[in-house]
Design a protein around this motif. Structure first.
Motif, PDB file in Angstrom:
ATOM      1  N   LYS A  68      91.227 -23.485  67.235  1.00  0.00           N
ATOM      2  CA  LYS A  68      90.732 -22.435  66.331  1.00  0.00           C
ATOM      3  C   LYS A  68      90.388 -21.152  67.103  1.00  0.00           C
ATOM      4  CE  LYS A  68      89.246 -24.966  62.244  1.00  0.00           C
ATOM      5  NZ  LYS A  68      90.295 -24.327  61.421  1.00  0.00           N
ATOM      6  N   TYR A  69      89.926 -21.331  68.352  1.00  0.00           N
ATOM      7  CA  TYR A  69      89.639 -20.163  69.222  1.00  0.00           C
ATOM      8  C   TYR A  69      90.897 -19.298  69.305  1.00  0.00           C
ATOM      9  CZ  TYR A  69      88.840 -17.620  73.642  1.00  0.00           C
ATOM     10  OH  TYR A  69      88.714 -16.644  74.629  1.00  0.00           O
ATOM     11  N   ARG A  70      92.049 -19.952  69.584  1.00  0.00           N
ATOM     12  CA  ARG A  70      93.306 -19.213  69.714  1.00  0.00           C
ATOM     13  C   ARG A  70      93.705 -18.596  68.360  1.00  0.00           C
ATOM     14  NH1 ARG A  70      96.476 -22.979  71.247  1.00  0.00           N
ATOM     15  NH2 ARG A  70      97.642 -23.190  69.289  1.00  0.00           N
ATOM     16  N   GLU A  71      93.543 -19.393  67.318  1.00  0.00           N
ATOM     17  CA  GLU A  71      93.935 -18.903  65.988  1.00  0.00           C
ATOM     18  C   GLU A  71      93.142 -17.658  65.597  1.00  0.00           C
ATOM     19  OE1 GLU A  71      93.474 -22.328  63.459  1.00  0.00           O
ATOM     20  OE2 GLU A  71      95.023 -23.408  64.589  1.00  0.00           O
ATOM     21  N   ALA A  72      91.859 -17.617  65.991  1.00  0.00           N
ATOM     22  CA  ALA A  72      91.019 -16.461  65.661  1.00  0.00           C
ATOM     23  C   ALA A  72      91.662 -15.182  66.203  1.00  0.00           C
ATOM     24  CB  ALA A  72      89.624 -16.647  66.239  1.00  0.00           C
ATOM     25  N   PHE A  73      92.164 -15.259  67.418  1.00  0.00           N
ATOM     26  CA  PHE A  73      92.824 -14.082  68.023  1.00  0.00           C
ATOM     27  C   PHE A  73      94.121 -13.763  67.301  1.00  0.00           C
ATOM     28  CE2 PHE A  73      90.232 -15.250  71.780  1.00  0.00           C
ATOM     29  CZ  PHE A  73      89.617 -14.023  71.961  1.00  0.00           C
ATOM     30  N   GLU A  74      94.918 -14.817  67.106  1.00  0.00           N
ATOM     31  CA  GLU A  74      96.233 -14.595  66.485  1.00  0.00           C
ATOM     32  C   GLU A  74      96.065 -13.937  65.113  1.00  0.00           C
ATOM     33  OE1 GLU A  74      97.881 -18.517  66.649  1.00  0.00           O
ATOM     34  OE2 GLU A  74      98.558 -18.290  68.733  1.00  0.00           O
ATOM     35  N   ASP A  75      95.085 -14.436  64.379  1.00  0.00           N
ATOM     36  CA  ASP A  75      94.834 -13.934  63.037  1.00  0.00           C
ATOM     37  C   ASP A  75      94.437 -12.454  63.095  1.00  0.00           C
ATOM     38  OD1 ASP A  75      94.075 -13.892  60.263  1.00  0.00           O
ATOM     39  OD2 ASP A  75      91.991 -14.025  60.990  1.00  0.00           O
ATOM     40  N   TYR A  76      93.491 -12.135  63.994  1.00  0.00           N
ATOM     41  CA  TYR A  76      93.006 -10.748  64.127  1.00  0.00           C
ATOM     42  C   TYR A  76      94.159  -9.818  64.531  1.00  0.00           C
ATOM     43  CZ  TYR A  76      90.451  -6.740  66.032  1.00  0.00           C
ATOM     44  OH  TYR A  76      89.995  -5.479  66.317  1.00  0.00           O
ATOM     45  N   ILE A  77      94.952 -10.270  65.529  1.00  0.00           N
ATOM     46  CA  ILE A  77      96.053  -9.429  66.020  1.00  0.00           C
ATOM     47  C   ILE A  77      97.065  -9.169  64.900  1.00  0.00           C
ATOM     48  CG2 ILE A  77      98.059  -9.435  67.573  1.00  0.00           C
ATOM     49  CD1 ILE A  77      96.223 -10.782  69.669  1.00  0.00           C
ATOM     50  N   THR A  78      97.427 -10.218  64.204  1.00  0.00           N
ATOM     51  CA  THR A  78      98.459 -10.073  63.171  1.00  0.00           C
ATOM     52  C   THR A  78      97.972  -9.204  62.014  1.00  0.00           C
ATOM     53  OG1 THR A  78      98.885 -12.362  63.747  1.00  0.00           O
ATOM     54  CG2 THR A  78     100.238 -11.443  61.997  1.00  0.00           C
ATOM     55  N   SER A  79      96.704  -9.409  61.626  1.00  0.00           N
ATOM     56  CA  SER A  79      96.242  -8.689  60.434  1.00  0.00           C
ATOM     57  C   SER A  79      95.801  -7.263  60.746  1.00  0.00           C
ATOM     58  CB  SER A  79      95.099  -9.459  59.768  1.00  0.00           C
ATOM     59  OG  SER A  79      94.014  -9.514  60.674  1.00  0.00           O
ATOM     60  N   MET A  80      95.200  -7.032  61.915  1.00  0.00           N
ATOM     61  CA  MET A  80      94.609  -5.710  62.186  1.00  0.00           C
ATOM     62  C   MET A  80      95.348  -4.922  63.287  1.00  0.00           C
ATOM     63  SD  MET A  80      91.896  -5.660  60.194  1.00  0.00           S
ATOM     64  CE  MET A  80      90.896  -4.363  60.858  1.00  0.00           C
ATOM     65  N   VAL A  81      95.565  -5.600  64.416  1.00  0.00           N
ATOM     66  CA  VAL A  81      96.017  -4.863  65.613  1.00  0.00           C
ATOM     67  C   VAL A  81      97.460  -4.389  65.465  1.00  0.00           C
ATOM     68  CG1 VAL A  81      96.365  -5.011  68.103  1.00  0.00           C
ATOM     69  CG2 VAL A  81      94.375  -6.106  67.057  1.00  0.00           C
ATOM     70  N   LEU A  82      98.374  -5.318  65.208  1.00  0.00           N
ATOM     71  CA  LEU A  82      99.791  -4.930  65.160  1.00  0.00           C
ATOM     72  C   LEU A  82     100.072  -3.853  64.107  1.00  0.00           C
ATOM     73  CD1 LEU A  82     101.681  -8.258  65.910  1.00  0.00           C
ATOM     74  CD2 LEU A  82     101.847  -6.121  67.176  1.00  0.00           C
TER      75      LEU A  82
END
Length: 748
Positions: A68-82
């Motif tokens: 879930k630690y990794r997913e938290a990043f992936e989720d943030y990157i996909t939804s906000m950063v990219l």
């Protein structure tokens, strides 16, 4: 409460609580209004994870939390950063990326603290990647891999704008390039493969375009100024934003495009290349050329070879031109006057020395004493200095030049410092001359004349140049000359004790003032002796001195060399009495006229016991030259065996005291013969030395070693070496192998 009573946290509920904390963190990073984390907030999040990881199986959620630690990043990157990065371009995209990367690192730091317990126990036991790395890898896989191509192109485009003189945001570039480095997590692969390779290619292309224009438009000095400036700027670029490991690669690219590719074209530019810079003494430009080309692998070779061919070519043509003009003057003078114009030859030597000064200064000031340039200088001068002029070898010219500086009333009027400096330079030029033994022999002959006829201006200078020659050519070279200088000091002491001897022995009276210079045979050139029938007046002198010398030593034999003596005679002429300064030969001839009014050529020759050559020179100096002490019959300009002579009682001159010169014998032929003889001995000795240590040796290596051994003093002629080998075989020092005529054996 105790461990067992602790309330069980299930995964859904626990993660929901964690999710709130993560959202709060995201809001802070996005700049939304959100109160900061308090230490209680922090402790609650930390403890929740701790508890969820320490529950008894199957409620130990460590693995799930790690995912879930990794997913938290992936989720943030996909939804906000990219999305925020994809909508921006060029510099705006770069700024956004720097911001997102900075935020991402903050997020990794905070979340790694919340999930700290996983790092300490779970990961260590399972050998999984640490949280910090997991967080960075997410960014690498999702953001970096998608955008690095666009980022790289934007950065390179900014670098090129800066190269064209525009102001750019260097801090931004530094931050972007740090991302390429940090993404590698300790390895430089990403920076090198995704950015540096393309940047270096672009750099090469950029400078290739520039150079192709500059080489056509600019002079060599202007081009070099630009090249030096570009290299300086690229170095600054590294210090401002590139990684330091790029510096050597970057400079190598720039040097290659600006200097290696166009090196020869640049150096050979017609009106401004190396050639012209040397011709016009452009010291700064030459220094810049050296600085630039010394940085390129093998870059100095073309500079050095141009320095040698072109510049030296032109310079030597220039000097050879002047030298040749002087030689021509000297040769014209020789054909008119029947003797070479020594002044012209001296000027010629002086010019060679000045030329050498000039180029030596280049080698040290412009070319930082680089060995390649010393070698070029040496090769060029060796070609030039061994040519000889107007039938005189350089060895002879150089010896004459020294003689002029060192003798009284020489043509060179110099201060003591200037003399020392010039002698130093002469010895440097001597280094290029292959016949050093010939120089030594000419020098020794001239030194002998200076010492014996009291022509030497200064003992200190005489000793000083011998020291310099000794350092340059070795002790063997100067040992005889040093002996000559010492001999004269001893001779003066000897003369003093002779005068004391005369004072103490009343019956030992030579009848005339006598000064004798005693020399050691081995040191001096060989002179003819025992050839003159001395007049009675002089025989007494010789006897008195011999008796004196017996009192000093019984073991030494004195040989008189009359050809080197001088006499002062009183001539009683009708107009006035005059003092005549003459040689011993001339004096002996004149004294014959005390007892005879008229003498024929053959009578004079018989009485003096001299050769035809000597008698002709002698009588010519007394009857056909400037001072006619004898009247010749018939009155012609040449002496022949049928002439007769009488004393000229009417002779007079405005001076009370005159010196009647005897023309010097041309010693050149004798010097060359002597040197040839010495060379034969030297070659013999060298061959025997080599064969003695080797016992057997083939022809070719024997010749090569012999040349190498003797090269310091002269360049032995290969034919001469062959001749000496044959001679040594005939004298049973060596023998030829029966089966292989090319192989020699040493016979002890």
């Amino acid at each position: 409460m105790t461990m067992n009573e602790r309330k069980m946290i299930d995964l859904e509920q626990g993660w929901e609580f964690m999710q709130k904390g993560i959202t709060k963190l995201k809001n802070i990073l996005e700049g939304l209004p959100e109160p900061q984390f308090s230490s209680e907030d922090y402790m609650m999040l930390y403890t929740t994870i701790y508890n969820m990881c320490t529950q008894k199986p199957p409620h130990d959620y460590s693995q799930q939390l790690y995912d879930k630690y990794r997913e938290a990043f992936e989720d943030y990157i996909t939804s906000m950063v990219l999305p925020s990065l994809r909508e921006k371009h060029d510099e705006f995209m770069l700024r956004e990326l720097v911001k997102r990367w900075t935020n991402h690192k903050v997020m990794v730091r905070w979340l790694s603290r919340f999930f700290h317990y996983l790092d300490r126990y779970f990961i260590a036991r399972r050998s999984l990647s640490p949280l910090n790395e997991v967080g960075l890898t997410c960014f690498r896989n999702l953001v970096y891999l998608e955008l690095n191509g666009k980022v790289r192109d934007a950065v390179i485009s900014l670098i090129d704008q800066e190269r064209e003189g525009e102001q750019i945001d260097r801090a931004l570039l530094k931050n972007i390039l740090d991302i390429f480095v940090e993404i590698g997590m300790g390895q430089m692969d990403y920076y090198e493969n995704d950015f540096e390779d393309a940047m270096l290619k672009d750099t090469a292309a950029y400078y290739s375009r520039k150079a192709s224009n500059w080489i056509l438009e600019d002079s060599c000095p202007d081009y070099m100024l630009k090249a030096e400036e570009c290299l300086k700027r690229e170095k600054e670029r590294v210090s401002h934003y590139l990684h330091s490991s790029s510096e050597p690669k970057l400079l190598e690219k720039v040097q290659n495009e600006l200097l290696s590719v166009y090196g020869n074209q640049l150096l050979e530019k017609e009106h401004s290349g190396c050639h012209a810079l040397l011709r016009d003494d452009k010291v700064n430009d030459l220094s810049r050329m050296f600085r630039l080309f010394s940085k390129i692998p093998r870059g100095l070779e073309p500079v050095s070879s141009i320095f040698k061919q072109d510049s030296f070519g032109s310079m030597l043509q220039h000097v050879t031109g002047e030298g040749t003009a002087l030689v021509k003057q000297a040769e014209d003078a020789a054909s008119n006057k029947k003797e070479p114009d020594s002044v012209g030859l001296q000027v010629f030597v002086r010019k060679v020395i000045e030329l050498h000064d000039k180029y030596l200064a280049y080698v040290s000031d412009c070319f930082q004493n680089h060995t390649l340039f010393h070698k070029a200088l040496k090769e060029a001068f060796e070609i030039f200095c061994n040519k000889g002029v107007s039938g005189s070898s350089s060895a002879e010219l150089l010896a004459t030049f020294c003689d002029n500086i060192l003798k009284k009333g020489g043509s060179e009027k110099l201060s003591d410092e200037a003399i020392e400096e010039t002698l130093e330079k002469v010895v440097k030029v001597l280094a290029y001359i292959s016949d050093k033994d010939l120089f030594a022999e000419f020098y020794r002959k001239k030194l002998a004349r200076r010492l014996l006829f009291d022509k030497s201006a200064n003992d200190d200078h005489e000793r000083s140049i011998l020291t310099k020659l000794k350092q340059q050519c070795g002790g063997q070279f100067t040992s005889k000359m040093e002996g000559m200088v010492t001999d004269l000091t001893l001779a003066r002491e000897n003369q003093t004790s002779f005068e004391e001897y005369l004072g103490n022995n009343a019956n030992a009276n030579p009848g005339i003032d006598l000064t004798v210079t005693v020399l050691t045979t081995g040191f001096w050139p060989s002179y003819k002796s025992f050839d003159l029938n001395l007049p009675v007046e002089m025989v007494k002198c010789v006897e008195v001195f011999r008796e004196f010398y017996q009192t000093k030593t019984k073991h030494r034999k004195i040989t008189w060399i009359y050809s080197l003596g001088t006499c002062n005679l009183i001539g009683k002429f009708e107009p006035k009495t005059m003092e005549l300064i003459v040689t011993t030969y001339q004096a002996s001839a004149l004294l014959l006229f005390n007892t005879a009014d008229r003498l024929s050529y053959s009578e004079i020759m018989a009485q003096l016991n001299l050769t035809d050559d000597d008698v002709v020179r002698l009588l010519h100096s007394l009857s056909c030259a400037k001072y006619k002490i004898l009247i010749k019959d018939p009155n012609t300009k040449t002496i022949s065996p049928t002439d007769s002579f009488e004393f000229n009682t009417k002779f007079t001159d405005k001076m009370r005291r005159i010196k009647i010169p005897l023309p010097p014998v041309d010693e050149k032929k004798k010097v060359i013969e002597d040197v040839d003889k010495d060379r034969r001995y030297a070659i013999d000795a060298s061959i025997v030395r080599i064969m003695k240590s080797r016992k057997t040796l083939c022809h070719q290596p024997l010749v090569m070693e012999c040349v190498a051994q003797l090269g310091r003093m002269f360049k032995p002629d290969i034919k001469a070496i062959k001749k000496r080998i044959e001679d040594l075989i005939s004298r049973d020092y060596l023998e030829r192998d029966k089966d292989n005529p090319n192989l020699f054996r040493y016979l002890a």
